[in-house]
Design a protein around this motif. Structure first.
Motif, PDB file in Angstrom:
ATOM      1  N   THR A  15       0.833  -1.210   0.000  1.00 15.27           N
ATOM      2  CA  THR A  15       0.000   0.000   0.000  1.00 15.27           C
ATOM      3  C   THR A  15       0.864   1.255   0.000  1.00 15.27           C
ATOM      4  OG1 THR A  15      -1.718  -1.188   1.203  1.00 15.27           O
ATOM      5  CG2 THR A  15      -1.853   1.204   1.199  1.00 15.27           C
ATOM      6  N   GLY A  16       1.965   1.222   0.745  1.00 13.54           N
ATOM      7  CA  GLY A  16       2.869   2.373   0.767  1.00 13.54           C
ATOM      8  C   GLY A  16       3.469   2.646  -0.594  1.00 13.54           C
ATOM      9  N   ILE A  17       3.936   1.602  -1.249  1.00  7.90           N
ATOM     10  CA  ILE A  17       4.504   1.771  -2.595  1.00  7.90           C
ATOM     11  C   ILE A  17       3.441   2.273  -3.564  1.00  7.90           C
ATOM     12  CG2 ILE A  17       5.488   0.519  -4.570  1.00  7.90           C
ATOM     13  CD1 ILE A  17       6.983  -1.227  -2.494  1.00  7.90           C
ATOM     14  N   ALA A  18       2.239   1.707  -3.483  1.00  9.63           N
ATOM     15  CA  ALA A  18       1.153   2.131  -4.370  1.00  9.63           C
ATOM     16  C   ALA A  18       0.776   3.588  -4.106  1.00  9.63           C
ATOM     17  CB  ALA A  18      -0.059   1.229  -4.186  1.00  9.63           C
ATOM     18  N   LEU A  89       8.831   0.211  13.398  1.00  9.84           N
ATOM     19  CA  LEU A  89       7.417   0.359  13.061  1.00  9.84           C
ATOM     20  C   LEU A  89       6.860   1.685  13.571  1.00  9.84           C
ATOM     21  CD1 LEU A  89       6.218  -3.265  13.780  1.00  9.84           C
ATOM     22  CD2 LEU A  89       6.214  -2.131  11.545  1.00  9.84           C
ATOM     23  N   ILE A  90       7.179   2.036  14.805  1.00  5.20           N
ATOM     24  CA  ILE A  90       6.675   3.294  15.370  1.00  5.20           C
ATOM     25  C   ILE A  90       7.262   4.493  14.629  1.00  5.20           C
ATOM     26  CG2 ILE A  90       6.721   4.752  17.443  1.00  5.20           C
ATOM     27  CD1 ILE A  90       6.490   2.144  19.077  1.00  5.20           C
ATOM     28  N   ALA A  91       8.546   4.439  14.307  1.00  7.87           N
ATOM     29  CA  ALA A  91       9.180   5.533  13.572  1.00  7.87           C
ATOM     30  C   ALA A  91       8.529   5.734  12.206  1.00  7.87           C
ATOM     31  CB  ALA A  91      10.671   5.267  13.416  1.00  7.87           C
ATOM     32  N   ASN A  92       8.190   4.647  11.541  1.00  8.32           N
ATOM     33  CA  ASN A  92       7.536   4.770  10.235  1.00  8.32           C
ATOM     34  C   ASN A  92       6.110   5.287  10.367  1.00  8.32           C
ATOM     35  OD1 ASN A  92       9.094   3.879   7.766  1.00  8.32           O
ATOM     36  ND2 ASN A  92       9.707   2.399   9.297  1.00  8.32           N
ATOM     37  N   ALA A  93       5.410   4.874  11.400  1.00 10.67           N
ATOM     38  CA  ALA A  93       4.047   5.382  11.612  1.00 10.67           C
ATOM     39  C   ALA A  93       4.076   6.895  11.820  1.00 10.67           C
ATOM     40  CB  ALA A  93       3.404   4.691  12.803  1.00 10.67           C
ATOM     41  N   SER A 105       0.571   5.629   7.271  1.00  9.09           N
ATOM     42  CA  SER A 105       0.776   5.726   8.716  1.00  9.09           C
ATOM     43  C   SER A 105      -0.220   4.861   9.478  1.00  9.09           C
ATOM     44  CB  SER A 105       0.657   7.176   9.169  1.00  9.09           C
ATOM     45  OG  SER A 105       0.820   7.282  10.548  1.00  9.09           O
ATOM     46  N   LEU A 106      -1.475   4.894   9.072  1.00  8.81           N
ATOM     47  CA  LEU A 106      -2.485   4.076   9.746  1.00  8.81           C
ATOM     48  C   LEU A 106      -2.181   2.588   9.603  1.00  8.81           C
ATOM     49  CD1 LEU A 106      -5.738   6.046   8.866  1.00  8.81           C
ATOM     50  CD2 LEU A 106      -4.561   5.926  11.072  1.00  8.81           C
ATOM     51  N   ILE A 110      -1.515  -0.208  12.511  1.00  2.00           N
ATOM     52  CA  ILE A 110      -2.161  -1.520  12.596  1.00  2.00           C
ATOM     53  C   ILE A 110      -1.111  -2.630  12.637  1.00  2.00           C
ATOM     54  CG2 ILE A 110      -3.591  -3.164  11.301  1.00  2.00           C
ATOM     55  CD1 ILE A 110      -5.211  -0.670  10.351  1.00  2.00           C
ATOM     56  N   THR A 111      -0.082  -2.506  11.803  1.00  4.72           N
ATOM     57  CA  THR A 111       0.986  -3.495  11.787  1.00  4.72           C
ATOM     58  C   THR A 111       1.712  -3.525  13.133  1.00  4.72           C
ATOM     59  OG1 THR A 111       1.262  -3.199   9.403  1.00  4.72           O
ATOM     60  CG2 THR A 111       3.092  -4.230  10.579  1.00  4.72           C
ATOM     61  N   THR A 112       1.885  -2.354  13.745  1.00  5.47           N
ATOM     62  CA  THR A 112       2.506  -2.293  15.072  1.00  5.47           C
ATOM     63  C   THR A 112       1.645  -3.026  16.096  1.00  5.47           C
ATOM     64  OG1 THR A 112       3.540  -0.170  14.537  1.00  5.47           O
ATOM     65  CG2 THR A 112       3.375  -0.742  16.868  1.00  5.47           C
TER      66      THR A 112
END
Length: 126
Positions: A15-18, A89-93, A105-106, A110-112
């Motif tokens: 989703t991020g790449i898209a 994960l938190i840094a990327n969110a 970010s959302l 969720i992944t976190t």
């Protein structure tokens, strides 16, 4: 349940790449900005790193369950792997919490949450 975290991470990365690609093609980014190759490479590196640490953690957990020798060392390595993954994960969110990137970010949030749930279940077994 060991498949939930890698699946959630894969969905987030795709989703991020898209999202970055769609934003580039629809003109959200100025033409003076650099290529979107850097975020795409970063997403792929994040996926590779987190998947590798997760698989290593599963390996260390299974070794710990089979052999009680060095249990503290193996649990320490596993815990360090979990802590680094959680920080990533938190840094990327936080990083992706920008206009036009909120979905990324959302999904990282969720992944976190899935990661934390998975860690709790892993450490209950140990």
């Amino acid at each position: 349940m060991n498949y939930l975290f890698p699946l959630s991470l894969l969905i987030t990365i795709i989703t991020g790449i898209a999202t970055v690609t769609i934003n580039q093609t629809t003109g959200v980014y100025d033409s003076s900005h650099d290529s979107i190759a850097l975020p795409i490479i970063a997403f792929l590196l994040i996926f590779s790193a987190l998947t590798t640490t997760y698989l290593a953690q599963l390996f260390f957990q299974r070794k710990t369950l089979k052999s009680r020798i060095g249990k503290r060392v193996l649990l320490g390595i596993s815990g360090l792997s979990a802590a680094l993954s959680l920080l990533t994960l938190i840094a990327n969110a936080i990083y992706w919490w920008l206009p036009n990137h909120t979905i990324i970010s959302l999904l990282f949030c969720i992944t976190t949450a899935v990661f934390i749930y998975n860690q709790i279940s892993l450490y209950r077994k140990a």
